[in-house]
Motif scaffolding. Structure first.
Motif, PDB file in Angstrom:
ATOM      1  N   UNK A  13       2.924   8.966 -17.397  1.00 29.83           N
ATOM      2  CA  UNK A  13       2.451   9.358 -16.072  1.00 29.83           C
ATOM      3  C   UNK A  13       0.963   9.713 -16.117  1.00 29.83           C
ATOM      4  N   UNK A  14       0.518  10.360 -17.185  1.00 30.76           N
ATOM      5  CA  UNK A  14      -0.908  10.661 -17.324  1.00 30.76           C
ATOM      6  C   UNK A  14      -1.723   9.372 -17.305  1.00 30.76           C
ATOM      7  N   UNK A  15      -1.190   8.309 -17.908  1.00 27.73           N
ATOM      8  CA  UNK A  15      -1.898   7.023 -17.925  1.00 27.73           C
ATOM      9  C   UNK A  15      -2.146   6.483 -16.518  1.00 27.73           C
ATOM     10  N   UNK A  16      -1.317   6.882 -15.556  1.00 31.80           N
ATOM     11  CA  UNK A  16      -1.517   6.429 -14.179  1.00 31.80           C
ATOM     12  C   UNK A  16      -2.835   6.943 -13.622  1.00 31.80           C
ATOM     13  N   UNK A  74      10.863   6.106  -9.181  1.00 27.07           N
ATOM     14  CA  UNK A  74      10.956   4.907  -8.345  1.00 27.07           C
ATOM     15  C   UNK A  74       9.695   4.737  -7.498  1.00 27.07           C
ATOM     16  N   UNK A  75       9.145   5.855  -7.016  1.00 28.90           N
ATOM     17  CA  UNK A  75       7.910   5.782  -6.227  1.00 28.90           C
ATOM     18  C   UNK A  75       6.743   5.304  -7.081  1.00 28.90           C
ATOM     19  N   UNK A  76       6.706   5.753  -8.332  1.00 24.01           N
ATOM     20  CA  UNK A  76       5.654   5.301  -9.249  1.00 24.01           C
ATOM     21  C   UNK A  76       5.743   3.801  -9.475  1.00 24.01           C
ATOM     22  N   UNK A 110      -4.692   0.289  -2.217  1.00 22.43           N
ATOM     23  CA  UNK A 110      -4.654   1.708  -1.865  1.00 22.43           C
ATOM     24  C   UNK A 110      -3.271   2.147  -1.426  1.00 22.43           C
ATOM     25  N   UNK A 111      -2.511   1.251  -0.808  1.00 15.20           N
ATOM     26  CA  UNK A 111      -1.133   1.582  -0.436  1.00 15.20           C
ATOM     27  C   UNK A 111      -0.315   1.909  -1.681  1.00 15.20           C
ATOM     28  N   UNK A 112      -0.536   1.110  -2.734  1.00 13.27           N
ATOM     29  CA  UNK A 112       0.144   1.395  -3.996  1.00 13.27           C
ATOM     30  C   UNK A 112      -0.325   2.701  -4.602  1.00 13.27           C
ATOM     31  N   UNK A 113      -1.622   2.964  -4.529  1.00 12.74           N
ATOM     32  CA  UNK A 113      -2.143   4.206  -5.094  1.00 12.74           C
ATOM     33  C   UNK A 113      -1.652   5.424  -4.322  1.00 12.74           C
ATOM     34  N   UNK A 119       3.304  10.818  -5.939  1.00 14.33           N
ATOM     35  CA  UNK A 119       4.376  11.110  -6.894  1.00 14.33           C
ATOM     36  C   UNK A 119       3.866  11.690  -8.202  1.00 14.33           C
ATOM     37  N   UNK A 120       2.765  11.145  -8.742  1.00 17.41           N
ATOM     38  CA  UNK A 120       2.313  11.563 -10.075  1.00 17.41           C
ATOM     39  C   UNK A 120       1.755  12.983 -10.078  1.00 17.41           C
ATOM     40  N   UNK A 121       0.981  13.357  -9.065  1.00 21.76           N
ATOM     41  CA  UNK A 121       0.390  14.705  -9.043  1.00 21.76           C
ATOM     42  C   UNK A 121       1.447  15.804  -9.047  1.00 21.76           C
ATOM     43  N   UNK A 122       2.426  15.779  -8.119  1.00 23.41           N
ATOM     44  CA  UNK A 122       3.427  16.842  -8.159  1.00 23.41           C
ATOM     45  C   UNK A 122       4.348  16.753  -9.371  1.00 23.41           C
ATOM     46  N   UNK A 123       4.579  15.541  -9.888  1.00 28.07           N
ATOM     47  CA  UNK A 123       5.431  15.412 -11.066  1.00 28.07           C
ATOM     48  C   UNK A 123       4.780  16.075 -12.278  1.00 28.07           C
ATOM     49  N   UNK A 124       3.475  15.849 -12.459  1.00 27.71           N
ATOM     50  CA  UNK A 124       2.765  16.512 -13.544  1.00 27.71           C
ATOM     51  C   UNK A 124       2.801  18.030 -13.351  1.00 27.71           C
TER      52      UNK A 124
END
Length: 416
Positions: A13-16, A74-76, A110-113, A119-124
């Protein structure tokens, strides 16, 4: 900081953060590239960021609703697939030499980002104790400027590496030679974005086959988290809304400074676009150093105190660059990147602190605030076009940093 069984998912996830940094800062190169390729005004060139960050705004809430039903992972994966698709669309856009087609491809990226950041920010933030969420998120975000640096290096070496003709020279060029030059310049974006598209889709596959902890795959259908009522409740929380506003202005400042740094260096210090890209790379290096330094400092200093200090210095540097031109002004803008470093993750973490099950919809609203990246570069382009100089446009990010400073002051007072 992170439990042993969560190390592999944490790294993936950090790699994202690295991957979306590549996309974000390639835009700064694209602005300079498209400006000469399509003969655009500063306002028109700023539409690169407007199209890009509009994707964040439009897809952030759908991303939160998708997470509600399918979970973070799944969102990632969906976000990476959209990112890859948008990058692959650069190939036909370049073949058509169509600026609107490029803007559409950027919207898809940007839609993908939007899915990735929602998802990635709150997951971290949730992969560990809540008290260290700001520190953990700053550490993850430290890899974002590394991707930004790679993006600018790719852009400067492969996209801005062509022959830089002036406007007068292009006007005198024979029609056949001009057409050949435009075709060559348009094609310069094809291979870089092809490799990016293939790479992010491969990363989506890797995430899909890697075991993740339950928090990454859990859904909230049973307790209705992410429904309309959650967004309504969040809109009744003034402290949270202040965080959304601060994020809106911060992203506008960051994107605005980086979008027009190449242009500023050209006008204020008479540099070439490729040299300006080197200054942008240096800015991103300082931004990355600031992220790691900020993460370390937060182990000893209050996050909000550091945020206030950095916002005040960032504001002062932009004002300085407005009234002191030449390489000194360029140096001030480059230095401002160090002080931007902690702002996004700190505002994010402090805004979702204590929200519990409302973290997902709150994350969506904070990601929607990234629309500031669409608004302020266009505003800066308008200021530049009307004033006749890009240097006066730097007052816009100065005002934005003042809002971030206000957020830090108000949040600290409510904490005491």
């Amino acid at each position: 900081m992170v439990a042993q069984r969560r190390i592999a998912p944490f790294v993936l996830i950090v790699a994202l953060f690295f991957l979306w940094g590549v996309a974000n800062n390639l835009n700064d190169v694209l602005i300079a590239h498209f400006k000469k390729l399509f003969t655009l005004s500063d306002l028109q060139a700023g539409l690169v960021q407007s199209a890009f960050y509009l994707g964040y705004f439009c897809l952030a809430i759908p991303a939160a609703l998708f997470m509600r039903k399918q979970g973070y992972r799944a969102a990632v994966i969906l976000g990476l697939c959209l990112y890859g698709l948008g990058a692959l669309l650069f190939w036909p856009a370049a073949s058509a030499q169509s600026y609107p087609f490029f803007l559409g491809a950027l919207f898809v990226i940007a839609s993908g980002l939007a899915f990735l950041e929602t998802s990635a920010n709150p997951l971290i933030a949730r992969l560990g104790p809540e008290d260290s969420a700001s520190q953990r998120l700053n550490l993850a975000q430290a890899f974002n400027p590394l991707g930004s640096i790679v993006g600018v290096l790719i852009g400067s070496q492969f996209i801005l590496a062509g022959v830089d003709h002036g406007a007068d020279e292009l006007a005198r060029m024979p029609e056949g030679a001009l057409a050949a030059w435009r075709a060559s310049e348009a094609a310069a974006v094809q291979l870089p974005y092809l490799f990016i598209g293939v790479g992010v889709i491969a990363w989506a596959i890797l995430i899909r086959v890697t075991p993740f902890p339950a928090i990454a795959t859990a859904t909230d259908v049973e307790d209705d988290v992410g429904a309309a009522s959650d967004f309504i409740q969040l809109l009744k929380r003034p402290p949270f809304l202040l965080g959304v506003a601060a994020q809106f202005f911060y992203v506008g400042a960051q994107v605005g400074v980086w979008s027009f740094l190449i242009r500023y260096a050209h006008d204020a210090a008479n540099t070439s676009d490729q040299t300006g890209a080197h200054y942008l790379t240096l800015s991103l290096v300082l931004f990355m150093i600031g992220r790691f330094a900020g993460s370390a400092l937060m182990a000893r200093l209050p996050a909000l105190g550091l945020l206030r200090a950095f916002a005040a210095i960032g504001c002062a540097l932009c004002v300085f660059a407005t009234f002191v031109h030449g390489m000194t002004g360029v140096g001030a803008l480059v230095a401002s990147s160090f002080f931007m470093s902690i702002m996004y993750p700190t505002i994010f973490a402090e805004s979702v602190r204590g929200l519990g099950p409302q973290t997902k919809p709150a994350s969506a609203l904070l990601v929607m605030a990234i629309i500031g990246g669409a608004v302020f570069p266009a505003l800066m382009g308008y200021v530049s076009d009307t004033s006749g100089s890009i240097v006066f446009a730097m007052l816009v990010p100065a005002a934005c940093f003042a809002v971030v400073l206000l957020f830090g002051v108000v949040k600290a007072r409510r904490r005491t």
